[in-house]
Design a protein around this motif. Structure first.
Motif, PDB file in Angstrom:
ATOM      1  N   VAL A 188       0.845  14.585  23.600  1.00 33.42           N
ATOM      2  CA  VAL A 188       1.391  15.274  24.771  1.00 33.42           C
ATOM      3  C   VAL A 188       2.185  14.298  25.638  1.00 33.42           C
ATOM      4  CG1 VAL A 188       0.837  16.614  26.836  1.00 33.42           C
ATOM      5  CG2 VAL A 188      -0.479  16.967  24.723  1.00 33.42           C
ATOM      6  N   ASP A 189       1.628  13.109  25.854  1.00 33.83           N
ATOM      7  CA  ASP A 189       2.324  12.104  26.668  1.00 33.83           C
ATOM      8  C   ASP A 189       3.645  11.698  26.022  1.00 33.83           C
ATOM      9  OD1 ASP A 189       0.500  11.920  28.753  1.00 33.83           O
ATOM     10  OD2 ASP A 189      -0.694  10.369  27.753  1.00 33.83           O
ATOM     11  N   TYR A 190       3.660  11.547  24.701  1.00 33.92           N
ATOM     12  CA  TYR A 190       4.880  11.138  24.019  1.00 33.92           C
ATOM     13  C   TYR A 190       5.947  12.229  24.121  1.00 33.92           C
ATOM     14  CZ  TYR A 190       8.044   9.232  20.518  1.00 33.92           C
ATOM     15  OH  TYR A 190       9.152   8.729  19.883  1.00 33.92           O
ATOM     16  N   LEU A 191       5.533  13.481  23.955  1.00 32.21           N
ATOM     17  CA  LEU A 191       6.491  14.581  24.062  1.00 32.21           C
ATOM     18  C   LEU A 191       7.059  14.682  25.480  1.00 32.21           C
ATOM     19  CD1 LEU A 191       4.759  17.329  21.894  1.00 32.21           C
ATOM     20  CD2 LEU A 191       6.759  15.950  21.310  1.00 32.21           C
ATOM     21  N   TRP A 192       6.210  14.489  26.475  1.00 40.42           N
ATOM     22  CA  TRP A 192       6.702  14.483  27.859  1.00 40.42           C
ATOM     23  C   TRP A 192       7.712  13.365  28.041  1.00 40.42           C
ATOM     24  CZ3 TRP A 192       6.926  17.142  32.277  1.00 40.42           C
ATOM     25  CH2 TRP A 192       7.268  16.450  33.443  1.00 40.42           C
ATOM     26  N   GLN A 193       7.424  12.200  27.482  1.00 41.37           N
ATOM     27  CA  GLN A 193       8.311  11.050  27.637  1.00 41.37           C
ATOM     28  C   GLN A 193       9.682  11.310  27.017  1.00 41.37           C
ATOM     29  OE1 GLN A 193       6.794   7.338  25.945  1.00 41.37           O
ATOM     30  NE2 GLN A 193       8.873   6.777  25.377  1.00 41.37           N
ATOM     31  N   ILE A 194       9.711  11.797  25.766  1.00 39.53           N
ATOM     32  CA  ILE A 194      11.010  11.969  25.113  1.00 39.53           C
ATOM     33  C   ILE A 194      11.789  13.138  25.709  1.00 39.53           C
ATOM     34  CG2 ILE A 194      10.271  10.927  22.933  1.00 39.53           C
ATOM     35  CD1 ILE A 194      10.145  13.748  21.745  1.00 39.53           C
ATOM     36  N   MET A 195      11.085  14.173  26.161  1.00 39.00           N
ATOM     37  CA  MET A 195      11.783  15.302  26.782  1.00 39.00           C
ATOM     38  C   MET A 195      12.321  14.912  28.156  1.00 39.00           C
ATOM     39  SD  MET A 195      11.620  18.042  24.743  1.00 39.00           S
ATOM     40  CE  MET A 195      11.513  19.561  25.680  1.00 39.00           C
ATOM     41  N   PHE A 196      11.542  14.113  28.905  1.00 41.45           N
ATOM     42  CA  PHE A 196      11.946  13.706  30.249  1.00 41.45           C
ATOM     43  C   PHE A 196      13.044  12.654  30.190  1.00 41.45           C
ATOM     44  CE2 PHE A 196      11.458  11.855  34.487  1.00 41.45           C
ATOM     45  CZ  PHE A 196      11.286  12.997  35.260  1.00 41.45           C
ATOM     46  N   ASP A 197      13.073  11.871  29.135  1.00 41.58           N
ATOM     47  CA  ASP A 197      14.068  10.809  28.988  1.00 41.58           C
ATOM     48  C   ASP A 197      15.373  11.389  28.441  1.00 41.58           C
ATOM     49  OD1 ASP A 197      15.380   8.395  28.817  1.00 41.58           O
ATOM     50  OD2 ASP A 197      14.395   7.792  26.952  1.00 41.58           O
ATOM     51  N   ARG A 198      16.071  12.142  29.275  1.00 46.24           N
ATOM     52  CA  ARG A 198      17.410  12.708  29.010  1.00 46.24           C
ATOM     53  C   ARG A 198      17.430  13.948  28.139  1.00 46.24           C
ATOM     54  NH1 ARG A 198      22.175   8.609  27.814  1.00 46.24           N
ATOM     55  NH2 ARG A 198      21.236   8.573  25.770  1.00 46.24           N
ATOM     56  N   LEU A 199      16.510  14.082  27.168  1.00 46.52           N
ATOM     57  CA  LEU A 199      16.656  15.144  26.174  1.00 46.52           C
ATOM     58  C   LEU A 199      16.802  16.519  26.816  1.00 46.52           C
ATOM     59  CD1 LEU A 199      16.725  16.206  23.284  1.00 46.52           C
ATOM     60  CD2 LEU A 199      14.215  16.197  23.290  1.00 46.52           C
ATOM     61  N   PHE A 200      15.844  16.921  27.663  1.00 45.10           N
ATOM     62  CA  PHE A 200      15.943  18.270  28.203  1.00 45.10           C
ATOM     63  C   PHE A 200      16.950  18.368  29.332  1.00 45.10           C
ATOM     64  CE2 PHE A 200      14.492  22.118  30.516  1.00 45.10           C
ATOM     65  CZ  PHE A 200      14.764  23.015  29.501  1.00 45.10           C
ATOM     66  N   TYR A 201      17.171  17.294  30.097  1.00 49.39           N
ATOM     67  CA  TYR A 201      18.202  17.340  31.130  1.00 49.39           C
ATOM     68  C   TYR A 201      19.583  17.554  30.503  1.00 49.39           C
ATOM     69  CZ  TYR A 201      14.881  15.769  34.682  1.00 49.39           C
ATOM     70  OH  TYR A 201      13.821  15.681  35.545  1.00 49.39           O
ATOM     71  N   VAL A 202      19.829  16.911  29.367  1.00 48.01           N
ATOM     72  CA  VAL A 202      21.092  17.134  28.653  1.00 48.01           C
ATOM     73  C   VAL A 202      21.181  18.587  28.195  1.00 48.01           C
ATOM     74  CG1 VAL A 202      22.416  16.542  26.579  1.00 48.01           C
ATOM     75  CG2 VAL A 202      21.395  14.732  27.959  1.00 48.01           C
ATOM     76  N   THR A 203      20.078  19.110  27.692  1.00 50.71           N
ATOM     77  CA  THR A 203      20.038  20.508  27.258  1.00 50.71           C
ATOM     78  C   THR A 203      20.389  21.446  28.412  1.00 50.71           C
ATOM     79  OG1 THR A 203      18.316  19.971  25.648  1.00 50.71           O
ATOM     80  CG2 THR A 203      18.624  22.293  26.174  1.00 50.71           C
ATOM     81  N   LEU A 204      19.857  21.147  29.596  1.00 55.48           N
ATOM     82  CA  LEU A 204      20.145  21.978  30.767  1.00 55.48           C
ATOM     83  C   LEU A 204      21.630  22.015  31.100  1.00 55.48           C
ATOM     84  CD1 LEU A 204      17.249  21.027  33.235  1.00 55.48           C
ATOM     85  CD2 LEU A 204      17.599  23.221  32.092  1.00 55.48           C
ATOM     86  N   GLU A 205      22.380  20.986  30.689  1.00 54.01           N
ATOM     87  CA  GLU A 205      23.797  20.929  31.001  1.00 54.01           C
ATOM     88  C   GLU A 205      24.644  21.792  30.072  1.00 54.01           C
ATOM     89  OE1 GLU A 205      24.820  19.771  33.686  1.00 54.01           O
ATOM     90  OE2 GLU A 205      22.944  18.799  34.264  1.00 54.01           O
ATOM     91  N   TYR A 206      24.296  21.825  28.774  1.00 58.97           N
ATOM     92  CA  TYR A 206      25.155  22.595  27.864  1.00 58.97           C
ATOM     93  C   TYR A 206      24.679  24.023  27.627  1.00 58.97           C
ATOM     94  CZ  TYR A 206      21.937  21.146  24.028  1.00 58.97           C
ATOM     95  OH  TYR A 206      20.851  20.921  23.228  1.00 58.97           O
ATOM     96  N   LEU A 207      23.430  24.325  27.990  1.00 57.32           N
ATOM     97  CA  LEU A 207      22.933  25.688  27.777  1.00 57.32           C
ATOM     98  C   LEU A 207      23.725  26.748  28.545  1.00 57.32           C
ATOM     99  CD1 LEU A 207      19.016  25.708  27.615  1.00 57.32           C
ATOM    100  CD2 LEU A 207      20.655  26.350  25.839  1.00 57.32           C
ATOM    101  N   PRO A 208      24.057  26.546  29.832  1.00 58.15           N
ATOM    102  CA  PRO A 208      24.818  27.580  30.539  1.00 58.15           C
ATOM    103  C   PRO A 208      26.166  27.862  29.891  1.00 58.15           C
ATOM    104  CG  PRO A 208      23.836  26.044  32.100  1.00 58.15           C
ATOM    105  CD  PRO A 208      23.645  25.457  30.744  1.00 58.15           C
ATOM    106  N   GLU A 209      26.838  26.817  29.394  1.00 62.40           N
ATOM    107  CA  GLU A 209      28.113  27.028  28.715  1.00 62.40           C
ATOM    108  C   GLU A 209      27.913  27.808  27.426  1.00 62.40           C
ATOM    109  OE1 GLU A 209      32.205  26.868  27.924  1.00 62.40           O
ATOM    110  OE2 GLU A 209      31.064  26.510  29.771  1.00 62.40           O
TER     111      GLU A 209
END
Length: 219
Positions: free
Chosen positions: A104-125
């Motif tokens: 769980v900690d590792y998944l939080w780390q990789i998702m928080f380290d740019r992965l999901f923030y980047v996703t949030l940028e291209y999803l609306p487009e």
């Protein structure tokens, strides 16, 4: 004695065209992901990507006709890197054993380290741009197919039912996505996120314990 052609000591081998092309593409991918994270999809232009990557605009358009084409390929590269790192972590974790809290900690780390923030940028487009969405769908499917393969391998290490492990780990990913989305407007409340993660870690521990028992052979 026959003469042998050798490079003078200290000189570097000339890169092939294929190697230069691969390096250019990787520089473009890295620059694209960085700019998506730092300033968003709409504010990221191909000239700016080229500048950040250290390549000419002509080199960029030689490889990618449109910004959308480049973003799709950059996202595919980024997700492939995430899969590779996660697979290595899961394999190491599975071989040595350990608490499911680490997963769980590792998944939080990789998702928080740019992965999901980047996703949030291209999803609306992608929601409003049909061609862009069509290009991203197989990329995301590939990402999730590889995730399922990682969870299946993890299940084998834990001697647990693969389908059950895939459910709990994919649910973990979904929970973390929602939590990270909240950090956009609730960035400073670390206790809130730690409490949620603590609660979910307990659910995962209990779930793994249950499915491991159910997978044991009956006497």
């Amino acid at each position: 004695m026959s003469s042998v052609n050798k490079r003078p000591s200290g000189t570097r081998r000339t890169r092939t065209q294929s190697e230069r092309s691969s390096e250019t593409r990787q520089a473009l991918f890295d620059a694209t992901i960085a700019l998506l994270h730092d300033q968003g999809f709409n504010k990221t232009s191909t000239p700016e990507i080229a500048r950040k990557a250290g390549v000419s605009r002509g080199a960029l358009t030689h490889h990618f006709a449109t910004k959308e084409d480049l973003v799709i390929s950059a996202v595919a590269d980024h997700l492939a890197q995430v899969n590779t790192k996660l697979a290595a972590f899961a394999d190491t974790y599975g071989r040595r054993g350990g608490s499911t809290d680490e997963i769980v900690d590792y998944l939080w780390q990789i998702m928080f380290d740019r992965l999901f923030y980047v996703t949030l940028e291209y999803l609306p487009e992608a929601r409003h741009n049909e061609g862009f969405r069509a290009g991203l769908i197989p990329v995301v499917h590939e990402f999730h197919d590889r995730l399922d393969a990682i969870w299946t391998a993890l299940a084998a290490h834990r001697q647990a039912d693969p389908a059950s492990v895939r459910i709990v780990m994919n649910a973990t990913m979904c929970l973390i996505r929602g939590m990270i989305a909240q950090t956009v407007l609730r960035p400073a409340d670390s206790t809130y996120y730690e409490t949620l993660l603590g609660f979910w870690k307990q659910q995962v521990r209990d779930y793994f314990s249950t499915i491991a028992k159910h997978s044991e052979p009956k006497p």
